[in-house]
Design a protein around this motif. Structure first.
Motif, short mmCIF file in Angstrom:
data_model
loop_
_atom_site.label_atom_id
_atom_site.label_comp_id
_atom_site.label_asym_id
_atom_site.label_seq_id
_atom_site.Cartn_x
_atom_site.Cartn_y
_atom_site.Cartn_z
N PRO A 1 0.78 -1.37 0.00
CA PRO A 1 -0.05 0.10 0.02
C PRO A 1 1.08 1.20 0.21
CG PRO A 1 0.22 -0.84 2.38
CD PRO A 1 0.78 -1.77 1.36
N ASN A 2 0.19 2.24 -0.36
CA ASN A 2 1.12 3.49 -0.44
C ASN A 2 0.46 4.78 0.12
OD1 ASN A 2 -0.78 4.35 -2.54
ND2 ASN A 2 0.41 2.99 -3.66
N VAL A 3 0.98 5.89 0.37
CA VAL A 3 0.60 6.91 1.06
C VAL A 3 0.54 8.15 0.04
CG1 VAL A 3 1.36 8.95 2.70
CG2 VAL A 3 1.60 6.46 3.51
N PRO A 4 -0.28 9.01 0.07
CA PRO A 4 -0.54 9.95 -0.91
C PRO A 4 0.37 11.15 -0.56
CG PRO A 4 -2.37 10.00 0.39
CD PRO A 4 -1.61 8.85 0.89
N LEU A 5 1.66 10.92 -0.91
CA LEU A 5 2.95 11.95 -0.44
C LEU A 5 2.73 13.15 -0.86
CD1 LEU A 5 5.37 11.33 1.50
CD2 LEU A 5 6.63 11.34 -0.46
N PRO A 6 2.59 14.23 -0.18
CA PRO A 6 2.26 15.52 -0.79
C PRO A 6 3.54 16.17 -1.06
CG PRO A 6 2.06 15.52 1.48
CD PRO A 6 2.45 14.15 1.18
N LEU A 7 3.83 16.42 -2.27
CA LEU A 7 4.96 17.46 -2.71
C LEU A 7 4.70 18.86 -2.33
CD1 LEU A 7 5.61 16.42 -6.24
CD2 LEU A 7 6.64 15.38 -4.07
N GLY A 8 5.79 19.52 -1.82
CA GLY A 8 5.52 20.88 -1.28
C GLY A 8 5.14 20.77 0.24
N ALA A 9 4.76 19.83 0.82
CA ALA A 9 4.36 19.69 2.23
C ALA A 9 5.81 19.39 3.16
CB ALA A 9 3.49 18.75 2.69
N LYS A 10 5.88 20.10 4.30
CA LYS A 10 7.06 20.06 5.03
C LYS A 10 7.00 18.55 5.76
CE LYS A 10 8.13 24.58 6.53
NZ LYS A 10 8.27 25.54 7.75
N ALA A 11 8.18 18.03 5.50
CA ALA A 11 8.37 16.59 6.13
C ALA A 11 9.41 16.73 7.12
CB ALA A 11 8.63 15.60 4.89
N THR A 12 9.27 15.89 8.10
CA THR A 12 10.59 15.83 9.01
C THR A 12 10.99 14.40 9.17
OG1 THR A 12 9.55 17.55 10.41
CG2 THR A 12 11.12 15.99 11.60
N LEU A 13 12.22 14.20 8.92
CA LEU A 13 12.87 12.67 8.89
C LEU A 13 13.66 12.57 10.25
CD1 LEU A 13 14.27 12.51 5.37
CD2 LEU A 13 12.03 12.06 5.86
N ASP A 14 13.43 11.72 11.08
CA ASP A 14 13.96 11.70 12.21
C ASP A 14 14.52 10.29 12.60
OD1 ASP A 14 14.99 11.73 14.91
OD2 ASP A 14 13.05 12.81 15.94
N PRO A 15 15.74 9.95 12.18
CA PRO A 15 16.40 8.56 12.12
C PRO A 15 16.61 8.28 13.52
CG PRO A 15 17.96 10.27 11.84
CD PRO A 15 16.78 10.94 11.65
N THR A 16 16.81 9.19 14.57
CA THR A 16 16.73 8.50 16.00
C THR A 16 15.60 7.89 16.53
OG1 THR A 16 16.10 10.75 16.89
CG2 THR A 16 18.28 10.81 16.56
N VAL A 17 14.55 8.05 15.90
CA VAL A 17 13.31 7.58 16.35
C VAL A 17 12.72 6.67 15.16
CG1 VAL A 17 12.73 8.72 18.39
CG2 VAL A 17 11.94 9.46 16.31
N GLY A 18 13.26 6.66 14.04
CA GLY A 18 12.75 6.09 12.83
C GLY A 18 11.18 6.62 12.46
N ARG A 19 11.23 7.96 12.41
CA ARG A 19 9.68 8.50 12.29
C ARG A 19 9.81 9.60 11.18
NH1 ARG A 19 8.24 11.05 17.16
NH2 ARG A 19 7.53 8.79 17.91
N ILE A 20 8.91 9.67 10.09
CA ILE A 20 8.50 10.28 9.26
C ILE A 20 7.38 11.25 9.70
CG2 ILE A 20 8.07 10.82 6.78
CD1 ILE A 20 9.55 8.14 6.27
N ARG A 21 7.13 12.50 9.51
CA ARG A 21 6.04 13.16 9.80
C ARG A 21 6.03 14.34 8.66
NH1 ARG A 21 2.81 14.91 14.03
NH2 ARG A 21 3.66 13.62 15.57
N ILE A 22 4.74 14.16 8.31
CA ILE A 22 4.32 15.15 7.11
C ILE A 22 3.57 16.39 7.82
CG2 ILE A 22 3.33 15.55 4.92
CD1 ILE A 22 5.87 13.62 4.89
N GLU A 23 3.89 17.54 7.64
CA GLU A 23 3.21 18.81 7.97
C GLU A 23 2.34 19.55 6.87
OE1 GLU A 23 2.21 18.84 10.96
OE2 GLU A 23 3.80 17.44 11.94
#
Length: 340
Positions: free
Chosen positions: A318-340
């Motif tokens: 399955p896939n996520v409708p990843l929004p181009l232009g939105a702010k993404a935070t990549l946090d490798p310390t906790v293995g998390r992706i957040r899209i704002e």
């Protein structure tokens, strides 16, 4: 990057969503199936524009008309969202016929990926956030919509942001057989692979690897290089399943142009490893080979970048409708992706 990005307002229950074909058409049966799912699952009312009913010969010969449908959908105050019927291979020909003032005057949530990343990169250049989903295959395959897809489509339709993008429990790159309607085989998700230690935040730019390559080659709709400073590059390789070295070659040219160093991070979608009609047989470790080639280029041109691989966006399900232009935070310390 554009000084201001606009995230178009979310849809509401009962909102009208335009159905357009800026790329290729789909079968009427697939169109009807997807429209029914928009109504029944998401309580949205599809409005089918002229292009979505045309055949491929007409669409191929009328890129201006395809562009006009998109612009009319943006301008219609009763339309709260726009979704492309499917992808293709020539949407680049539509872009010269777009008037950015007609798109930016009334920003509307646009959904599309694959060939539609042409239009999404165009919207990015003009400061409009757009989302990665199409009627087909997003809303046509499988006996029921996968719950992971449904969850993130709900967020993309009705919320301000996607929030944390969790790994899916399973994945597949099998084609759905519409004749039998049998469920596809799904494999356990082995998880994502992270590279680097820095937590980074930036706006997403990119999309389908082939489309990004076209824009690098034509250089007509790329943003000025300095507008990519501090952004996050998103790439997925689609059903083309390119040789890993081809991805390396393209990223290397980005490095030689001084572009690759501008990104603070990289998000790679989980690659398809199977596609009918391929001229070669991808190896079982295709994903690992692809990752190694990408990391080899990053090591030379952008060694400080944070990267994450096998993310749920692109042509594997399955896939996520990843929004181009939105702010993404990549946090490798906790293995998390957040899209704002």
């Amino acid at each position: 990057m554009p000084s201001v990005f606009t995230t178009p307002p979310p849809l509401e229950d009962g909102s009208q969503i335009a159905i357009v074909a800026p790329s290729r058409p789909i079968d009427e049966s697939h169109l009807d199936r997807a429209c029914a799912r928009l109504r029944d699952t998401f309580s949205l009312e599809p409005v089918v524009f002229e292009s979505a009913r045309k055949d491929w010969e007409w669409l191929r010969e009328n890129p201006r008309a395809r562009a006009e449908d998109v612009m009319e959908a943006f301008e219609d105050p009763s339309i709260r969202g726009i979704i492309a019927v499917t992808g293709g291979d020539d949407q680049l020909r539509v872009l010269p016929h777009l008037d950015p003032t007609r798109l930016t005057a009334s920003p509307t949530r646009f959904f599309g990926y694959s060939d539609n990343d042409n239009l999404r990169l165009y919207l990015w250049k003009h400061g409009i956030v757009s989302y990665g989903a199409t009627l087909h295959p997003t809303l046509t395959v499988d006996p029921e919509i996968h719950p992971y897809i449904e969850r993130y489509l709900n967020r993309a339709f009705f919320e301000r942001s996607l929030g944390v993008v969790e790994p899916a429990p399973e994945w597949t790159d099998e084609w759905f057989d519409f004749d039998t309607g049998e469920p596809r085989d799904w494999r356990d998700n082995p998880g994502r692979t992270w590279h680097g230690e820095a937590r980074v935040t930036g706006r997403l730019w990119g999309g389908n690897f082939s489309i990004v390559k076209w824009h690098l080659q034509t250089d007509r709709f790329l943003p000025p290089a300095d507008e990519l400073d501090g952004t996050i590059l998103a790439l997925e390789t689609s059903e083309d399943v390119p040789y890993p070295r081809e991805v390396r070659y393209t990223l290397r040219t980005m490095g030689e142009r001084g572009l690759l160093e501008r990104f603070d991070g990289l998000v790679m979608g989980r690659p398809r490893t199977h596609s009918p009609g391929l001229e070669w047989e991808p190896p079982a470790d295709y994903g690992e080979q692809l990752r190694d080639e990408v990391l080899s280029v990053l090591a030379e041109y952008n060694p400080e970048a944070t990267a994450v691989f096998d993310v749920e966006f692109g042509h594997a399900d399955p896939n996520v409708p990843l929004p181009l232009g939105a702010k993404a935070t990549l946090d490798p310390t906790v293995g998390r992706i957040r899209i704002e």
